[in-house]
Design a protein around this motif. Structure first.
Motif, PDB file in Angstrom:
ATOM      1  N   ALA A   1      -1.622  19.207  37.369  1.00  0.00           N
ATOM      2  CA  ALA A   1      -2.899  18.511  37.160  1.00  0.00           C
ATOM      3  C   ALA A   1      -3.658  19.005  35.949  1.00  0.00           C
ATOM      4  CB  ALA A   1      -3.755  18.644  38.411  1.00  0.00           C
ATOM      5  N   GLY A   2      -3.119  19.985  35.259  1.00  0.00           N
ATOM      6  CA  GLY A   2      -3.835  20.514  34.111  1.00  0.00           C
ATOM      7  C   GLY A   2      -4.891  21.525  34.515  1.00  0.00           C
ATOM      8  N   VAL A   3      -5.662  21.994  33.556  1.00  0.00           N
ATOM      9  CA  VAL A   3      -6.631  23.052  33.803  1.00  0.00           C
ATOM     10  C   VAL A   3      -7.772  22.582  34.704  1.00  0.00           C
ATOM     11  CG1 VAL A   3      -8.018  22.496  31.766  1.00  0.00           C
ATOM     12  CG2 VAL A   3      -8.022  24.826  32.683  1.00  0.00           C
TER      13      VAL A   3
ATOM     14  N   VAL B   1     -10.024  13.835  43.677  1.00  0.00           N
ATOM     15  CA  VAL B   1     -10.639  13.930  42.350  1.00  0.00           C
ATOM     16  C   VAL B   1      -9.700  14.636  41.389  1.00  0.00           C
ATOM     17  CG1 VAL B   1     -12.568  14.873  41.030  1.00  0.00           C
ATOM     18  CG2 VAL B   1     -12.966  13.885  43.301  1.00  0.00           C
ATOM     19  N   VAL B   2      -9.066  15.720  41.851  1.00  0.00           N
ATOM     20  CA  VAL B   2      -8.140  16.479  41.008  1.00  0.00           C
ATOM     21  C   VAL B   2      -6.973  15.597  40.577  1.00  0.00           C
ATOM     22  CG1 VAL B   2      -6.509  18.402  40.994  1.00  0.00           C
ATOM     23  CG2 VAL B   2      -8.797  18.701  41.972  1.00  0.00           C
ATOM     24  N   ILE B   3      -6.477  14.768  41.489  1.00  0.00           N
ATOM     25  CA  ILE B   3      -5.344  13.896  41.171  1.00  0.00           C
ATOM     26  C   ILE B   3      -5.775  12.731  40.262  1.00  0.00           C
ATOM     27  CG2 ILE B   3      -3.627  12.352  42.185  1.00  0.00           C
ATOM     28  CD1 ILE B   3      -3.832  14.082  44.740  1.00  0.00           C
TER      29      ILE B   3
ATOM     30  N   PHE C   1      -6.275   8.738  35.457  1.00  0.00           N
ATOM     31  CA  PHE C   1      -7.170   7.883  34.678  1.00  0.00           C
ATOM     32  C   PHE C   1      -7.178   8.246  33.195  1.00  0.00           C
ATOM     33  CE2 PHE C   1      -9.770   7.370  38.790  1.00  0.00           C
ATOM     34  CZ  PHE C   1      -8.976   6.298  39.175  1.00  0.00           C
ATOM     35  N   LEU C   2      -6.780   9.468  32.865  1.00  0.00           N
ATOM     36  CA  LEU C   2      -6.694   9.863  31.451  1.00  0.00           C
ATOM     37  C   LEU C   2      -5.386   9.401  30.821  1.00  0.00           C
ATOM     38  CD1 LEU C   2      -8.218  13.470  31.500  1.00  0.00           C
ATOM     39  CD2 LEU C   2      -9.292  11.353  30.685  1.00  0.00           C
ATOM     40  N   GLY C   3      -4.506   8.793  31.618  1.00  0.00           N
ATOM     41  CA  GLY C   3      -3.274   8.233  31.089  1.00  0.00           C
ATOM     42  C   GLY C   3      -2.122   9.201  31.006  1.00  0.00           C
ATOM     43  N   SER C   4      -2.181  10.304  31.699  1.00  0.00           N
ATOM     44  CA  SER C   4      -1.100  11.289  31.609  1.00  0.00           C
ATOM     45  C   SER C   4       0.195  10.770  32.214  1.00  0.00           C
ATOM     46  CB  SER C   4      -1.512  12.582  32.323  1.00  0.00           C
ATOM     47  OG  SER C   4      -2.673  13.135  31.734  1.00  0.00           O
ATOM     48  N   TYR C   5       0.130   9.794  33.136  1.00  0.00           N
ATOM     49  CA  TYR C   5       1.335   9.312  33.815  1.00  0.00           C
ATOM     50  C   TYR C   5       1.558   7.812  33.566  1.00  0.00           C
ATOM     51  CZ  TYR C   5       0.584  13.687  36.323  1.00  0.00           C
ATOM     52  OH  TYR C   5       0.376  15.001  36.630  1.00  0.00           O
TER      53      TYR C   5
END
Length: 614
Positions: free
Chosen positions: A213-215, A318-320, A325-329
């Protein structure tokens, strides 16, 4: 009855016995100061906070457990290692749903069968791990209880410590040993294993959450945990004191019913059932009130921990959602995205769950702190008894075949002067009778002679073998008739067992020959209650005198130890003590015993006394 010739033969047989009756040192017990020791000095005392005080108490408990050498470290390490292994199984089981999402999303029927079989096997292993870990935790709790109780009993049931602690300011030492240690061990086995394991699991799932999930994922979860932990600490701190108060009320309530059972006959004679019921109801009310107060304060803690636990799923969403929503997947198919969401959800939820476990342990930590406070308070009282006993060496010294009081002053814990500047020397064969009005300090003086009370001033000198003390209310132990006669089993540095011949002879002398038939035989075991029903108060006092005749100490202190007997029976017993060459110091309220003593010490109840020959 035995005539003088038979008593002389008996005396000769006693004098021919060359049994040694020495002991290394007479330990002295102390009067316990009713003022509480400052808790600021050592961090213990009456402080009940969850913080450094609890950590210091746990550290002391840990030192006792390490000294026990009961393989507790091995069990603890095995439990933690087992939980780590189980967590690996749980992690693998948590990853299976993501594979099901992928297989079902791709409609891969060939892969579904093996995946289902693998799932069944993993779930079975996970269930087995949980059962084994529960068993290991239970075994660890029992082992900890055994070690802590054995250590406490070894310190508590020692000459000089038992009376000092039981008559001191600590409440219900029996409950602290029999119940609070058990609850402490059970709580510690459950709570500490979880808390010790938490850093490893938190670190692992933090890394996994960061990877998926990133930082933002671990930062959000850590912030959530800090808020929850701070709020929990604020709510938790005041509850410990109420847990301690509840345990005290429980002990007082139980003690009342034990007392009623022991004194049932006296209460029945007085017709005091109504009064005792009122007292029992008052004690019960105190217990219930403290329970309500604890429950009320635990309500806020429970609300906080439960909300924190259930709110974790919302935080995980929220973490997921942030990386999605930022487009990482964006490049993943629907099945692959479902699989990723499942993995992320499991890792995030499990990290939150591990933090939730820490928060949820707060209630159990509160209980642990309460039990630890009561157990360590008992140890602190034992520490004070040890220190007072060591200090008593200055006031108590060994004497050669005599008891002597040198400028002796005895003062009650409340400050009342019972005896002031007493000088008396009791040599072998010079028995002394102590008289005086009720409350004048007769029994207290015997306590000082026997080392149960530390003199306020002056010195007590006693033989190295010590003084055998008989209270007015005889102590009847459970066991066989042989064990009753030889109680306490060891005295004056010597361990003896009573033979059938000697037992029959002693019982005949004190007028208890019929007890052998009543008891069945010398070795049949009877409970305390059965002995108390079998023996009348007078027979119990005769049995106590038989113990003195069995051990044949050079000196014996009798605190109205024949008060339940008639004058003829008293004369027989005192004549037997005289022929056994036992010098007695007796407390008496009548002149019938003067003939068996050489001198009389009369206390006036105001610190004064008179000492004259009879």
């Amino acid at each position: 009855m035995y005539d003088s010739e038979e008593f002389e033969l008996l005396a000769n047989s006693w004098r021919s016995d060359t049994r040694a009756s020495t002991r290394d040192n007479e330990e002295c017990a102390a009067q316990i100061d009713s003022d509480s020791r400052s808790s600021k000095k050592d961090g213990f005392g009456d402080h009940f906070a969850v913080g450094l005080t609890l950590l210091r108490r746990i550290r002391r408990i840990g030192r006792v457990l390490r000294a026990a050498r009961a393989r507790l470290g091995l069990w603890s390490a095995g439990l933690i290692a087992g939980k780590l292994a189980a967590e690996m199984v749980y992690y693998y089981a948590g990853m299976l749903p993501s594979e099901f999402y992928r297989v079902l999303g791709d409609r891969d029927s060939a892969a579904f069968g093996p995946l289902l079989a693998r799932c069944v096997a993993v779930v079975a292993v996970a269930g087995a791990c949980r059962a084994v870990l529960d068993y290991a935790s239970g075994v660890l709790g029992v082992a900890m209880r055994h070690a802590l109780t054995q250590n406490t009993q070894a310190r508590y049931l020692r000459r000089g410590r038992l009376y000092a602690v039981a008559s001191g300011r600590i409440d219900n030492p029996d409950q602290r040993i029999a119940q609070d240690i058990e609850r402490l061990a059970r709580s510690a086995a459950d709570v500490l294993s979880e808390l010790l394991l938490a850093p490893f699991l938190v670190a692992y799932y933090t890394v996994r959450c960061w990877t998926l999930a990133g930082v933002f994922g671990p930062v959000a979860i850590y912030a959530y945990f800090i808020v929850g932990a701070t709020a929990t600490q604020c709510v938790m701190a005041p509850i410990v004191r109420y847990v301690v108060a509840q345990e005290k009320a429980e002990g007082d309530f139980r003690f009342h019913h034990v007392r009623v059972r022991e004194c049932a006959e006296s209460i029945a004679f007085y017709g005091g059932e109504t009064a005792e019921r009122e007292r029992a109801n008052a004690a019960l009310t105190q217990v219930v009130d403290t329970q309500y107060r604890v429950l009320w304060r635990q309500l806020g803690l429970g609300l906080l921990t439960q909300v924190f636990s259930y709110m974790g799923s919302t935080v995980s969403y929220v973490v997921i959602a942030v990386p999605i929503f930022l487009g990482s997947y964006d490049g993943l198919s629907g099945a692959e995205l479902s699989s990723v969401i499942s993995r992320n959800a499991f890792v995030s939820l499990y990290l939150i769950y591990r933090f939730s476990v820490i928060i949820e342990q707060a209630k159990r930590v509160v209980e642990l702190a309460g039990y630890a406070a009561r157990v360590v308070q008992l140890w602190e009282e034992l520490d004070r008894a040890d220190a007072s006993t060591d200090a008593c060496d200055v006031a108590c010294a060994a004497a050669d075949n005599a008891i002597a009081a040198v400028e002796l002053s005895v003062i009650t814990p409340s400050g009342m002067v019972l005896v002031s500047n007493l000088n008396v020397h009791v040599s072998a064969g010079e028995s002394l009778v102590v008289t005086g009005p009720p409350g004048s300090g007769k029994t207290s003086l015997l306590r000082a002679f026997c080392g149960l009370w530390r003199p306020a001033r002056g010195e007590v000198r006693v033989p190295q073998a010590g003084v055998f003390f008989l209270p007015q209310a005889p102590y009847i132990a459970g066991g066989s008739l042989r064990e009753q006669l030889s109680y306490p089993g060891e005295w004056g540095g010597c361990t003896r067992s009573c033979s059938d011949t000697e037992a029959s002879r002693l019982l005949a002398i004190v007028g208890l020959a019929h007890i052998i038939r009543r008891a069945g035989n010398m070795d049949r075991l009877w409970s305390v209650q059965e002995w108390l029903q079998m023996l009348s108060p007078g027979e119990q006092q005769k049995l106590s005198i038989a113990r003195v005749l069995f051990w044949r100490p050079p000196f014996a202190a009798l605190d109205e130890a024949t008060s339940a007997l008639d004058a003829a029976a008293e004369a027989v017993l005192y004549r037997a003590l005289s022929y056994a060459a036992i010098t007695v110091i007796s407390v008496s309220h009548h002149d019938g015993l003067n003939a068996f003593h050489k001198r009389r010490l009369a206390l006036d109840g105001h610190g004064g006394f008179t000492l004259d020959s009879i």
